[in-house]
Scaffold this motif. Structure first.
Motif, PDB file in Angstrom:
ATOM      1  N   ALA A 177       0.830  -1.201   0.000  1.00 27.86           N
ATOM      2  CA  ALA A 177       0.000   0.000   0.000  1.00 27.86           C
ATOM      3  C   ALA A 177       0.871   1.261   0.000  1.00 27.86           C
ATOM      4  O   ALA A 177       0.592   2.222  -0.722  1.00 27.86           O
ATOM      5  CB  ALA A 177      -0.920  -0.003   1.225  1.00 27.86           C
ATOM      6  N   GLY A 178       1.940   1.267   0.810  1.00 24.75           N
ATOM      7  CA  GLY A 178       2.822   2.422   0.847  1.00 24.75           C
ATOM      8  C   GLY A 178       3.522   2.653  -0.482  1.00 24.75           C
ATOM      9  O   GLY A 178       3.619   3.790  -0.960  1.00 24.75           O
ATOM     10  N   ASN A 179       3.994   1.575  -1.095  1.00 22.91           N
ATOM     11  CA  ASN A 179       4.654   1.698  -2.393  1.00 22.91           C
ATOM     12  C   ASN A 179       3.700   2.238  -3.447  1.00 22.91           C
ATOM     13  O   ASN A 179       4.098   3.042  -4.312  1.00 22.91           O
ATOM     14  CB  ASN A 179       5.203   0.338  -2.829  1.00 22.91           C
ATOM     15  N   PHE A 180       2.453   1.793  -3.398  1.00 21.14           N
ATOM     16  CA  PHE A 180       1.458   2.255  -4.375  1.00 21.14           C
ATOM     17  C   PHE A 180       1.245   3.763  -4.253  1.00 21.14           C
ATOM     18  O   PHE A 180       1.255   4.492  -5.258  1.00 21.14           O
ATOM     19  CB  PHE A 180       0.133   1.510  -4.166  1.00 21.14           C
ATOM     20  N   LEU A 181       1.082   4.248  -3.018  1.00 19.03           N
ATOM     21  CA  LEU A 181       0.871   5.688  -2.811  1.00 19.03           C
ATOM     22  C   LEU A 181       2.091   6.498  -3.244  1.00 19.03           C
ATOM     23  O   LEU A 181       1.969   7.531  -3.903  1.00 19.03           O
ATOM     24  CB  LEU A 181       0.555   5.961  -1.340  1.00 19.03           C
ATOM     25  N   ASN A 182       3.269   6.025  -2.864  1.00 18.92           N
ATOM     26  CA  ASN A 182       4.487   6.773  -3.187  1.00 18.92           C
ATOM     27  C   ASN A 182       4.763   6.802  -4.686  1.00 18.92           C
ATOM     28  O   ASN A 182       5.259   7.802  -5.216  1.00 18.92           O
ATOM     29  CB  ASN A 182       5.683   6.171  -2.444  1.00 18.92           C
ATOM     30  N   THR A 183       4.432   5.739  -5.358  1.00 23.63           N
ATOM     31  CA  THR A 183       4.683   5.663  -6.795  1.00 23.63           C
ATOM     32  C   THR A 183       3.722   6.546  -7.585  1.00 23.63           C
ATOM     33  O   THR A 183       4.122   7.229  -8.533  1.00 23.63           O
ATOM     34  CB  THR A 183       4.551   4.207  -7.283  1.00 23.63           C
ATOM     35  N   HIS A 184       2.454   6.546  -7.186  1.00 26.15           N
ATOM     36  CA  HIS A 184       1.432   7.218  -7.986  1.00 26.15           C
ATOM     37  C   HIS A 184       1.071   8.627  -7.506  1.00 26.15           C
ATOM     38  O   HIS A 184       0.590   9.438  -8.309  1.00 26.15           O
ATOM     39  CB  HIS A 184       0.148   6.371  -8.024  1.00 26.15           C
ATOM     40  N   PHE A 185       1.304   8.929  -6.209  1.00 25.23           N
ATOM     41  CA  PHE A 185       0.746  10.180  -5.687  1.00 25.23           C
ATOM     42  C   PHE A 185       1.740  11.061  -4.934  1.00 25.23           C
ATOM     43  O   PHE A 185       1.362  12.119  -4.433  1.00 25.23           O
ATOM     44  CB  PHE A 185      -0.448   9.877  -4.771  1.00 25.23           C
ATOM     45  N   ALA A 186       3.004  10.666  -4.820  1.00 26.88           N
ATOM     46  CA  ALA A 186       3.988  11.509  -4.130  1.00 26.88           C
ATOM     47  C   ALA A 186       4.050  12.875  -4.808  1.00 26.88           C
ATOM     48  O   ALA A 186       4.080  12.977  -6.034  1.00 26.88           O
ATOM     49  CB  ALA A 186       5.355  10.851  -4.149  1.00 26.88           C
ATOM     50  N   GLY A 187       4.040  13.933  -4.000  1.00 29.28           N
ATOM     51  CA  GLY A 187       4.018  15.289  -4.532  1.00 29.28           C
ATOM     52  C   GLY A 187       2.630  15.873  -4.626  1.00 29.28           C
ATOM     53  O   GLY A 187       2.463  17.048  -4.948  1.00 29.28           O
ATOM     54  N   SER A 188       1.615  15.053  -4.327  1.00 31.57           N
ATOM     55  CA  SER A 188       0.223  15.524  -4.334  1.00 31.57           C
ATOM     56  C   SER A 188      -0.240  15.773  -2.912  1.00 31.57           C
ATOM     57  O   SER A 188       0.362  15.302  -1.941  1.00 31.57           O
ATOM     58  CB  SER A 188      -0.692  14.473  -4.978  1.00 31.57           C
TER      59      SER A 188
END
Length: 356
Positions: A177-188
């Motif tokens: 779950a953490g990898n998914f968020l960091n990959t797709h939404f980091a900076g948002s």
């Protein structure tokens, strides 16, 4: 103002700052080094009083500076004294000891405490505005259905939030779950991520979907929580300052300013718009809400960009020649430390250098 009047005013203000007593013609004659009669000195003092630069308190034969006199002094007569090497070393070591990439707030708090300790007045810091975006998210399993969400902002600020789930998740699912968020939404921002995530939920397992939805709500709450914008350290030291302790009404007014922080916030925001050290004098600057109070402030930066302001709050009768370099060096050290902790700098922050 002729050179003689200039020197006598400078001497008068320096003696008043040092001794706290109205300065008479005899004291001026002794400390100014001028070979003038008492009558001549009194005539000059009378002219300075008419110009609104000094005033005679009550029936005293001596004079004290007015806010206008202090302003002329700090703008044209002040000679800044370098800090003692021991004080410079203490500043540098304390900032270094609190230099943790995961906790810039600790470095900022240390700066406020240092300013108070070395000035013996109150240290204040306007903290950087918290970013609404996240750089990295991590989930840690604390127990059955209990998950710790760790949020790191682009500035290195860290927020922790506890999430209680309806069903337990494994450590590998939390990493996923953490990898998914960091990959797709980091900076948002979390609100932006939540809106875009609605389109992605179908591709995730049901239990991970539940975590994502809870994480969006917790993250959005963490970023919107009120941040302590003005840190104050050592305000109780002002109880020992004679200029305030003998005037309870003035002291109460000053502590009301510390409690509400609104006027301090406005003043520090103004200080952040200028380059270098600024001096705000009560009774002369409308930004200082209490007479007989001065604020010496300077902006600090991260990667060359101003992010906040720090300073010292004390009596107008403060040793400006010592407080100015103290504020200046602390601002430089804090800037170096925060830039280094942000990960942009390649070397540890350098030691302090005395201001020009």
């Amino acid at each position: 103002m002729d050179p003689r009047s200039h020197l006598l005013l400078k001497t008068l203000i320096e003696r008043y700052i040092a001794e706290g007593q109205p300065v008479g013609s005899r004291t001026l004659s002794r400390w100014s080094g001028l070979d003038l009669s008492a009558a001549t000195i009194r005539n000059v003092m009378s002219d300075l009083e008419e110009a609104g630069l000094i005033v005679s308190p009550h029936t005293s034969a001596g004079r004290i500076p007015t806010p206008r006199g202090y302003r002329l002094f700090v703008d044209t007569m002040l000679t800044v004294q370098p800090l003692e090497s021991v004080e410079q070393q203490a500043l540098n070591e304390t900032i270094q000891q609190n230099l943790q990439p995961a906790s810039p707030q600790k470095v900022i708090s240390a700066a406020a405490q240092l300013l108070s300790s070395l000035s013996q007045f109150a240290g204040v810091v306007l903290t950087p505005r918290r970013s609404q975006t996240f750089k990295h998210v991590e989930f840690l399993r604390l127990g059955e259905r209990r998950v710790l969400m760790i949020i790191v902002t682009p500035e290195g600020d860290v927020q922790n939030r506890m999430i209680l789930l309806e069903q337990d998740l494994s450590a590998s699912q939390l990493v996923e779950a953490g990898n998914f968020l960091n990959t797709h939404f980091a900076g948002s921002s979390f609100d932006e991520a939540a809106s875009r995530l609605k389109q992605e939920l179908g591709s995730l397992r049901d239990e991970v979907q539940t975590l994502m939805q809870a994480a969006m709500a917790a993250g959005s709450q963490a970023m919107s929580d009120d941040q302590e914008q003005v840190l104050i350290s050592g305000e109780r030291r002002l109880l020992d300052v004679a200029d305030f302790s003998t005037n309870m009404a003035r002291l109460r007014q000053l502590f009301d300013v510390f409690e509400s922080k609104t006027s301090l916030l406005r003043l520090l925001e103004t200080g952040g718009n200028a380059e270098g050290v600024q001096i705000f004098i009560g009774g002369e600057s409308q930004l200082v809400p209490v007479e007989e109070v001065s604020v010496v402030a300077a902006p600090y930066k991260v990667n060359g960009q101003v992010v906040g302001t720090l300073g010292v709050v004390g009596p107008t009768r403060m040793a400006y020649d010592r407080v100015v370099p103290l504020v200046d060096i602390t601002a430089r050290l804090l800037s170096n430390a925060l830039t280094y902790s942000s990960g942009e700098a390649g070397a540890p922050p350098p030691g302090p250098t005395a201001p020009a």
